[in-house]
Motif scaffolding. Structure first.
Motif, PDB file in Angstrom:
ATOM      1  N   LYS A 119      10.229  22.970  25.054  1.00  0.00           N
ATOM      2  CA  LYS A 119      10.204  24.387  25.410  1.00  0.00           C
ATOM      3  C   LYS A 119       8.821  24.704  25.962  1.00  0.00           C
ATOM      4  O   LYS A 119       7.808  24.310  25.386  1.00  0.00           O
ATOM      5  CB  LYS A 119      10.520  25.244  24.193  1.00  0.00           C
ATOM      6  CG  LYS A 119      11.952  25.057  23.712  1.00  0.00           C
ATOM      7  CD  LYS A 119      12.215  25.926  22.498  1.00  0.00           C
ATOM      8  CE  LYS A 119      13.560  25.603  21.919  1.00  0.00           C
ATOM      9  NZ  LYS A 119      13.555  24.429  21.040  1.00  0.00           N
TER      10      LYS A 119
ATOM     11  N   ARG B 198      22.137  30.471  24.443  1.00  0.00           N
ATOM     12  CA  ARG B 198      23.116  29.724  23.643  1.00  0.00           C
ATOM     13  C   ARG B 198      24.282  29.246  24.510  1.00  0.00           C
ATOM     14  O   ARG B 198      24.801  28.154  24.301  1.00  0.00           O
ATOM     15  CB  ARG B 198      23.623  30.569  22.484  1.00  0.00           C
ATOM     16  CG  ARG B 198      22.581  30.772  21.398  1.00  0.00           C
ATOM     17  CD  ARG B 198      23.165  31.560  20.225  1.00  0.00           C
ATOM     18  NE  ARG B 198      22.171  31.905  19.249  1.00  0.00           N
ATOM     19  CZ  ARG B 198      21.716  31.096  18.296  1.00  0.00           C
ATOM     20  NH1 ARG B 198      22.164  29.872  18.213  1.00  0.00           N
ATOM     21  NH2 ARG B 198      20.808  31.511  17.429  1.00  0.00           N
TER      22      ARG B 198
ATOM     23  N   PRO C  86      22.000  19.440  26.312  1.00  0.00           N
ATOM     24  CA  PRO C  86      21.148  18.247  26.311  1.00  0.00           C
ATOM     25  C   PRO C  86      20.848  17.681  27.699  1.00  0.00           C
ATOM     26  O   PRO C  86      19.816  17.052  27.885  1.00  0.00           O
ATOM     27  CB  PRO C  86      21.933  17.244  25.459  1.00  0.00           C
ATOM     28  CG  PRO C  86      23.325  17.751  25.434  1.00  0.00           C
ATOM     29  CD  PRO C  86      23.260  19.238  25.611  1.00  0.00           C
TER      30      PRO C  86
ATOM     31  N   ASN D 223      14.525  29.165  18.511  1.00  0.00           N
ATOM     32  CA  ASN D 223      14.239  28.316  17.351  1.00  0.00           C
ATOM     33  C   ASN D 223      15.393  27.380  17.009  1.00  0.00           C
ATOM     34  O   ASN D 223      15.168  26.306  16.460  1.00  0.00           O
ATOM     35  CB  ASN D 223      13.857  29.174  16.149  1.00  0.00           C
ATOM     36  CG  ASN D 223      12.477  29.784  16.313  1.00  0.00           C
ATOM     37  OD1 ASN D 223      11.546  29.128  16.766  1.00  0.00           O
ATOM     38  ND2 ASN D 223      12.343  31.050  15.975  1.00  0.00           N
TER      39      ASN D 223
ATOM     40  N   LEU E 278      17.781  26.131  19.304  1.00  0.00           N
ATOM     41  CA  LEU E 278      18.175  25.221  20.376  1.00  0.00           C
ATOM     42  C   LEU E 278      17.153  24.103  20.556  1.00  0.00           C
ATOM     43  O   LEU E 278      15.975  24.379  20.772  1.00  0.00           O
ATOM     44  CB  LEU E 278      18.334  25.988  21.691  1.00  0.00           C
ATOM     45  CG  LEU E 278      19.475  27.009  21.721  1.00  0.00           C
ATOM     46  CD1 LEU E 278      19.378  27.887  22.956  1.00  0.00           C
ATOM     47  CD2 LEU E 278      20.824  26.302  21.660  1.00  0.00           C
ATOM     48  N   PRO E 279      17.596  22.853  20.516  1.00  0.00           N
ATOM     49  CA  PRO E 279      16.662  21.730  20.705  1.00  0.00           C
ATOM     50  C   PRO E 279      16.531  21.313  22.175  1.00  0.00           C
ATOM     51  O   PRO E 279      16.042  20.234  22.458  1.00  0.00           O
ATOM     52  CB  PRO E 279      17.333  20.618  19.885  1.00  0.00           C
ATOM     53  CG  PRO E 279      18.787  20.886  20.038  1.00  0.00           C
ATOM     54  CD  PRO E 279      18.919  22.410  20.073  1.00  0.00           C
ATOM     55  N   HIS E 280      16.945  22.163  23.090  1.00  0.00           N
ATOM     56  CA  HIS E 280      17.033  21.784  24.501  1.00  0.00           C
ATOM     57  C   HIS E 280      15.826  22.255  25.312  1.00  0.00           C
ATOM     58  O   HIS E 280      15.024  23.062  24.854  1.00  0.00           O
ATOM     59  CB  HIS E 280      18.322  22.346  25.084  1.00  0.00           C
ATOM     60  CG  HIS E 280      19.528  22.025  24.258  1.00  0.00           C
ATOM     61  ND1 HIS E 280      19.949  20.744  24.014  1.00  0.00           N
ATOM     62  CD2 HIS E 280      20.377  22.836  23.571  1.00  0.00           C
ATOM     63  CE1 HIS E 280      21.019  20.763  23.243  1.00  0.00           C
ATOM     64  NE2 HIS E 280      21.290  22.018  22.947  1.00  0.00           N
ATOM     65  N   ASP E 281      15.747  21.770  26.550  1.00  0.00           N
ATOM     66  CA  ASP E 281      14.643  22.116  27.448  1.00  0.00           C
ATOM     67  C   ASP E 281      14.821  23.528  27.997  1.00  0.00           C
ATOM     68  O   ASP E 281      15.847  23.837  28.623  1.00  0.00           O
ATOM     69  CB  ASP E 281      14.577  21.134  28.614  1.00  0.00           C
ATOM     70  CG  ASP E 281      14.153  19.735  28.186  1.00  0.00           C
ATOM     71  OD1 ASP E 281      13.604  19.597  27.077  1.00  0.00           O
ATOM     72  OD2 ASP E 281      14.359  18.795  28.969  1.00  0.00           O
TER      73      ASP E 281
ATOM     74  N   CYS F 185       7.125  27.211  21.225  1.00  0.00           N
ATOM     75  CA  CYS F 185       7.134  26.293  22.373  1.00  0.00           C
ATOM     76  C   CYS F 185       6.153  25.145  22.159  1.00  0.00           C
ATOM     77  O   CYS F 185       5.088  25.330  21.578  1.00  0.00           O
ATOM     78  CB  CYS F 185       6.759  27.041  23.654  1.00  0.00           C
ATOM     79  SG  CYS F 185       8.034  28.180  24.234  1.00  0.00           S
ATOM     80  N   GLU F 186       6.527  23.983  22.677  1.00  0.00           N
ATOM     81  CA  GLU F 186       5.641  22.824  22.609  1.00  0.00           C
ATOM     82  C   GLU F 186       4.551  22.878  23.677  1.00  0.00           C
ATOM     83  O   GLU F 186       3.509  22.250  23.532  1.00  0.00           O
ATOM     84  CB  GLU F 186       6.437  21.519  22.787  1.00  0.00           C
ATOM     85  CG  GLU F 186       7.381  21.196  21.657  1.00  0.00           C
ATOM     86  CD  GLU F 186       8.751  21.848  21.822  1.00  0.00           C
ATOM     87  OE1 GLU F 186       9.530  21.784  20.874  1.00  0.00           O
ATOM     88  OE2 GLU F 186       9.045  22.440  22.887  1.00  0.00           O
TER      89      GLU F 186
END
Length: 173
Positions: A2, A70, A75, A112, A114-117, A154-155
């Motif tokens: 993210k 959502r 992925p 928070n 969603l593990p997606h880009d 965000c990362e």
């Protein structure tokens, strides 16, 4: 990953977000929050549409951003949201004291969960003088709170000025 990309108007933040999306080798879904409520905004929207690759999907969602994330994150897909401050304006413009709080919470919950880009683009509006008027002060305050919440989630966080990215968290590819 993210990513939150902040900057002023015409700083190059959308161009950077689009470059990152294009380099991702994933399908791209563009979530546009702008509404063409006047001729000048219609021209801005047309400019953004014209520079996006035809293969990218696009959803126009001015309010229910958490729901849109959502529905469209996945992925094998990168979601690019442009722009959070327009979304904030839309939400505050109809705010009954409950609507904005609900949409803000839904957005943060989606981010928070969603593990997606996802790449977010937003205007940094808190660098100037304190604005006159209750609504404009609230806008600046809420934008600052939103940016802080998203920066924590965000990362990667990047500030753009004069087309030059300044990485504040993480790293650019």
């Amino acid at each position: 990953m993210k990513t939150l990309i902040l900057g002023g108007a015409r700083s190059g933040k959308s161009a950077l977000a689009e470059r990152l999306a294009g380099e991702s080798a994933k399908d791209v879904m563009y979530i546009a929050t702008a509404q063409a409520l006047d001729g000048e905004m219609a021209e801005r929207i047309a400019h953004h549409r014209a520079r996006r690759p035809a293969a990218w999907g696009c959803v126009e969602e001015p309010l229910a951003l958490g729901d849109a994330l959502r529905a469209h994150a996945g992925p094998d897909r990168l979601v690019l949201v442009d722009c959070l401050t327009l979304w904030l304006s839309n939400a505050l413009g109809i705010d009954d004291g409950v609507h904005f709080a609900r949409e803000h919470a839904a957005l943060l919950a989606a981010v928070n969960a969603l593990p997606h880009d996802i790449v977010f683009v937003s205007n940094e509006v808190g660098l100037g003088i304190t604005p006159l008027g209750e609504l404009t002060r609230r806008f600046v305050d809420e934008a600052g709170r939103l940016h802080q919440s998203l920066a924590a989630a965000c990362e990667r966080v990047v500030f753009v000025a004069a087309g030059l990215p300044l990485v504040m968290k993480g790293s650019l590819p």
